[in-house]
Design a protein around this motif. Structure first.
Motif, short mmCIF file in Angstrom:
data_model
loop_
_atom_site.label_atom_id
_atom_site.label_comp_id
_atom_site.label_asym_id
_atom_site.label_seq_id
_atom_site.Cartn_x
_atom_site.Cartn_y
_atom_site.Cartn_z
N VAL A 57 30.09 3.62 -34.01
CA VAL A 57 29.85 3.94 -32.61
C VAL A 57 28.38 3.64 -32.36
CG1 VAL A 57 29.85 5.76 -30.87
CG2 VAL A 57 31.59 5.77 -32.69
N GLU A 58 28.11 2.80 -31.39
CA GLU A 58 26.72 2.42 -31.12
C GLU A 58 26.49 2.36 -29.61
OE1 GLU A 58 23.61 -1.21 -32.18
OE2 GLU A 58 25.60 -1.17 -33.10
N THR A 59 25.39 2.92 -29.17
CA THR A 59 25.05 2.91 -27.75
C THR A 59 23.55 3.13 -27.60
OG1 THR A 59 25.66 3.79 -25.58
CG2 THR A 59 25.42 5.39 -27.38
N GLU A 60 23.06 3.08 -26.40
CA GLU A 60 21.66 3.41 -26.11
C GLU A 60 21.63 4.51 -25.06
OE1 GLU A 60 18.90 0.33 -25.06
OE2 GLU A 60 19.43 -0.89 -26.80
N VAL A 61 20.60 5.33 -25.13
CA VAL A 61 20.39 6.38 -24.14
C VAL A 61 18.90 6.35 -23.80
CG1 VAL A 61 20.09 8.16 -25.93
CG2 VAL A 61 20.70 8.84 -23.61
#
Length: 177
Positions: A126-130
Motif C-alpha cells: 500500500v503506497e500513497t502520499e499525504v
C-alpha cells in the motif's frame, strides 16, 4: 560477508557493472592480478558477481565477470551497525531504515526460496502520499493510522492463519525532477 564490503570490493562491484576480466581490472587499478583474483573469487562465492564468458588468451582462459546487480541493498548488520539508540523512537530515520532493511532482506530470501520451488510469494503493498500542514500533524496522523490499523488487524487476525508482517512507514517525498 563483512569483507565483501571492503573499499576495494565496493570499487570492484561498481566497476563490474560493465563486464571485465581480472587482467583488465588489474591494469585499471594498478595492482597485481593475483591480489585482485582473490577478491574477485570472494565476490563470486558471495553471489555478488558472475561469470559472463571465458575466452582463450595466450595459452590460458581469461574469465570475464560482471556485477549481478546494478545496485545492492546492504544490511546494516553486515556493516557492524548496532541497535539504534533511537530504535524505540518510531519517528527516527534510523528506525525506518532498520525496518526497511529487515523487510528487503526477509522478502528477498523468501522470494528466492519461492522461485527455487517454482512458487509465487504472495505479498501486498500500500503506497500513497499525504501532505501535512504542520509538523505536529505527523504525530497525530501516526497515532490515528496506528489505531485504524489495529482495528483492521483485529478484524482479520486468525490465530491459526499464516502470519504476515505489516510495516507502515513515512518519509518526506523526494522532490520531483
Amino acid at each position: 560477508m563483512r569483507q565483501a564490503l571492503s573499499p576495494l570490493r565496493r570499487q570492484l562491484l561498481a566497476r563490474l557493472r560493465t563486464p571485465a576480466s581480472a587482467s583488465e581490472l588489474a591494469a585499471e587499478l594498478e595492482m597485481p592480478r593475483q591480489r585482485l583474483g582473490y577478491h574477485l573469487r570472494q565476490l563470486e562465492e558471495a553471489g555478488l558477481i558472475e561469470l559472463v564468458e571465458e575466452r582463450r588468451r595466450r595459452g590460458f582462459v581469461e574469465r570475464v565477470l560482471r556485477s549481478t546487480a546494478d545496485a545492492f541493498v546492504v544490511d546494516p548488520g553486515v556493516l557492524g551497525r548496532h541497535e539504534s539508540r533511537h530504535a524505540a523512537d518510531i519517528h527516527a530515520a534510523e528506525h525506518l531504515l532498520d525496518a526497511a532493511t529487515r523487510t528487503v532482506r526477509d522478502v528477498a530470501r523468501m522470494q528466492a526460496g519461492a522461485e527455487r520451488q517454482g512458487k509465487r510469494l504472495l505479498t501486498f503493498t500500500v503506497e500513497t502520499e499525504v501532505r501535512f500542514g504542520a509538523p505536529g500533524d505527523v504525530h497525530r496522523f501516526t497515532e490515528a493510522l496506528a489505531g485504524a490499523i489495529a482495528d483492521v488487524v483485529a478484524d482479520f487476525d486468525t490465530p491459526s492463519g499464516r502470519p504476515y508482517r505489516l510495516i507502515g512507514a513515512g518519509h518526506p517525498a523526494p522532490k520531483a525532477e
